[in-house]
Design an enzyme around this catalytic site. Structure first.
Site, short mmCIF file in Angstrom:
data_model
loop_
_atom_site.label_atom_id
_atom_site.label_comp_id
_atom_site.label_asym_id
_atom_site.label_seq_id
_atom_site.Cartn_x
_atom_site.Cartn_y
_atom_site.Cartn_z
N HIS A 115 0.67 -1.74 22.46
CA HIS A 115 -0.14 -2.91 22.06
C HIS A 115 0.06 -4.08 23.03
CE1 HIS A 115 0.07 -1.09 17.79
NE2 HIS A 115 -1.05 -0.72 18.36
N ASN A 167 0.83 -1.22 0.00
CA ASN A 167 0.00 0.00 0.00
C ASN A 167 0.86 1.27 0.00
OD1 ASN A 167 -2.53 -1.52 0.49
ND2 ASN A 167 -1.61 -1.94 2.48
N ARG A 202 0.85 -8.60 14.23
CA ARG A 202 2.01 -7.71 14.39
C ARG A 202 2.04 -6.98 15.73
NH1 ARG A 202 1.19 -2.33 13.36
NH2 ARG A 202 -0.92 -1.83 12.71
N PHE A 225 10.15 -9.06 -3.30
CA PHE A 225 9.22 -10.08 -2.81
C PHE A 225 8.68 -10.91 -3.97
CE2 PHE A 225 4.78 -11.05 -1.16
CZ PHE A 225 5.20 -12.13 -0.43
N CYS A 263 -3.69 4.02 3.81
CA CYS A 263 -3.86 3.81 2.36
C CYS A 263 -4.07 2.34 2.04
CB CYS A 263 -2.63 4.35 1.63
SG CYS A 263 -1.07 3.68 2.22
P1 NAD Z 1 1.81 -3.84 3.17
O1 NAD Z 1 1.18 -4.83 4.09
O2 NAD Z 1 1.01 -3.34 2.02
O3 NAD Z 1 3.17 -4.48 2.64
C1 NAD Z 1 3.08 -5.57 1.86
C2 NAD Z 1 4.35 -5.62 1.06
O4 NAD Z 1 5.43 -6.02 1.89
C3 NAD Z 1 4.26 -6.62 -0.06
O5 NAD Z 1 3.62 -6.06 -1.17
C4 NAD Z 1 5.73 -6.91 -0.27
O6 NAD Z 1 6.33 -5.91 -1.08
C5 NAD Z 1 6.30 -6.82 1.13
N1 NAD Z 1 6.35 -8.16 1.72
C6 NAD Z 1 5.34 -8.86 2.26
N2 NAD Z 1 5.75 -10.05 2.67
C7 NAD Z 1 7.08 -10.11 2.40
C8 NAD Z 1 8.08 -11.09 2.59
N3 NAD Z 1 7.82 -12.27 3.16
N4 NAD Z 1 9.32 -10.80 2.18
C9 NAD Z 1 9.63 -9.60 1.61
N5 NAD Z 1 8.72 -8.64 1.40
C10 NAD Z 1 7.46 -8.89 1.79
O7 NAD Z 1 2.42 -2.67 4.02
P2 NAD Z 1 1.96 -1.14 3.95
O8 NAD Z 1 0.50 -1.07 4.16
O9 NAD Z 1 2.58 -0.53 2.77
O10 NAD Z 1 2.65 -0.60 5.26
C11 NAD Z 1 4.07 -0.44 5.38
C12 NAD Z 1 4.36 -0.23 6.85
O11 NAD Z 1 3.62 0.91 7.31
C13 NAD Z 1 3.94 -1.40 7.75
O12 NAD Z 1 4.87 -1.53 8.78
C14 NAD Z 1 2.60 -0.96 8.31
O13 NAD Z 1 2.33 -1.54 9.56
C15 NAD Z 1 2.80 0.54 8.41
N6 NAD Z 1 1.53 1.30 8.32
C16 NAD Z 1 0.66 1.10 7.29
C17 NAD Z 1 -0.50 1.86 7.20
C18 NAD Z 1 -1.46 1.73 6.04
O14 NAD Z 1 -2.51 2.39 6.04
N7 NAD Z 1 -1.17 0.96 5.02
C19 NAD Z 1 -0.76 2.83 8.18
C20 NAD Z 1 0.15 3.03 9.23
C21 NAD Z 1 1.30 2.25 9.27
#
Ligand code: NAD
EC number: 1.5.1.11
Length: 400
Positions: free
Chosen positions: A212, A12, A324, A35, A148
């Protein structure tokens, strides 16, 4: 001059940043995703189209930003070589692979950004980059700037909300980089407004990684093991004892910060705040009753409807500890803070109590008799794991 930005990840956040950054004049975006076959899938999904970022603005309107990254690849040579800015936008467990992939190719003048970084980002980066670590600069954001979600993989992502302000810390390397704050601001746009924290340990300590685990402990610490009817409210369902636990853990954070400042003058951790103060600052618009921490959390509108992670069992639900809240917040959070506390010589019994409870729930062993000697320490990002055993080593990156 074109600023070359490598966005690491394919989820995302990576979709959102790639789309926003590629829309700026004078910016070239390369996406690196290691990935599985994600790079091929994203390249194919996008085809000849543009990547669309739908932004829900604060006034209720929607904006569409369209752009194209220059390349989406799994090849670090293509993505990292010559990059001025390398942004890791993946969950923390995936950082290691990106640091390893970038190490041979990253230039000294690179700015390496954790968006977000989570605790221990700098220790891991310094360890894996080795000799290059002193030259590069490292920037750590406290969280992702947006809520997002990908709407259509590779093509469309929606920003549901954007933070108003966001802090980042910076460790400047010996090589000149692009200006960190203004460059990151330009890539993101007007919001969030970024500000520099005074110290990287401020960011580490104020990730408040105990929150948490403390809330889970408060609800399930004396649980009888029998399924309950429904998932309890997470934040809004805390009791006074949990609020007290949060305050006690936060007090220990301040004690560690004060000890570091006393032992190592010139390191300013004076902005490490009490968690109650932090809640009031960050959520003042959402809190209905701010008379104390307990009320500030239980009357916070932005927590409405958020429940404990659970799984179905025997007609009811039981807690699901495998998410997590524990699997990241312990090894990439509380254990890192514990490592810093050990180096500072400050006991943190309340944090220890949570770690001992939580590590058992996720089947790991980190803390043994107050020491980070458990069999799973090597999977955490505590400084000692990388050979940063003293406060001086933690602060300077010189192993000792
Ligand atoms: P996400 O869950 O969309 O990320 C998934 C991506 O991580 C995959 O597309 C891949 O590129 C990678 N991935 C997944 N498994 C993998 C593996 N085994 N090996 C290597 N790569 C791997 O994450 P996001 O939503 O982009 O969020 C990024 C960070 O920001 C996270 O730590 C999340 O907790 C934090 N966050 C997200 C949001 C949000 O709204 N999306 C909000 C606040 C914080």
């Amino acid at each position: 001059m074109t600023i070359k930005v490598c966005v690491c990840g394919g989820g995302n956040g990576a979709h959102t940043l790639s789309g926003l950054a590629a829309s700026r004049d004078g910016v070239e975006v390369r996406v690196l995703t290691l990935f599985a076959d994600e790079a091929e899938r994203w390249t194919k999904a996008l085809g000849g189209d543009e990547l669309t970022v739908i932004v829900n603005e604060k006034d209720g309107t929607k904006t569409e930003v369209k752009s194209r990254p220059k390349v989406i690849t799994k090849d670090p040579v293509v993505a990292i070589s010559g990059a001025d800015v390398v942004v890791l936008t993946v969950p923390a467990f995936a950082h290691e692979g990106y640091f390893q992939a970038m190490a041979p190719h990253v230039q000294d003048s690179a700015l390496i950004v954790g968006l977000p970084s989570q605790a221990g980002f700098e220790f891991q980066c310094r360890d894996i980059l080795g000799d290059k670590a002193a030259a590069v600069s490292m920037m750590s954001f406290e969280t992702l700037p947006w809520a997002c979600r990908i709407k259509e993989f590779g093509k469309k992502v929606e920003v549901l909300g954007t933070k108003s302000v966001l802090a980042a810390s910076l460790i400047k390397g010996t090589a000149e980089t692009v200006d960190p704050l203004s460059t990151l601001q330009m890539l993101h746009g007007a919001e969030p407004v970024f500000r520099l924290a005074k110290h990287f340990l401020e960011m580490l300590i104020m990730s408040y990684s105990f929150v948490h685990p403390a809330i889970l402990y408060g609800r399930w610490g004396t649980w009888d093991g029998k399924p309950v009817a429904e998932a309890p409210l997470f934040y809004q369902g805390i009791d006074q004892a949990t609020a007290d636990m949060l305050t006690a853990c936060s007090d220990e954070c301040k004690e560690v910060a004060n000890a570091i400042m006393a032992a190592c003058p010139g390191n300013d951790l004076s902005d490490v705040k009490d968690i109650y103060q932090w809640y009031l600052e960050y959520y003042h618009e959402d809190i209905q009753d701010d008379k104390d921490l307990y009320h500030a959390i239980t009357t916070n509108k932005s927590y409405k409807g958020l429940v404990h992670p659970v799984k179905a069992e025997d007609g009811g639900v039981v807690p699901d500890f495998g998410n997590r809240y524990l699997t990241e917040d312990i090894p990439m959070g509380m254990i890192v803070f514990k490592g810093v506390a050990i180096a500072a010589g400050v006991p943190i019994p309340k944090n220890d109590k949570l770690i001992m409870w939580a590590q058992e729930k996720i089947g790991k062993e980190y803390l043994v008799d107050g020491a980070l000697t458990g069999k799973d320490v090597a999977t955490t990002r505590c400084p000692q794991r990388y050979g940063f055993n003293t406060l001086n080593a933690i602060l300077t990156g010189k192993k000792e």
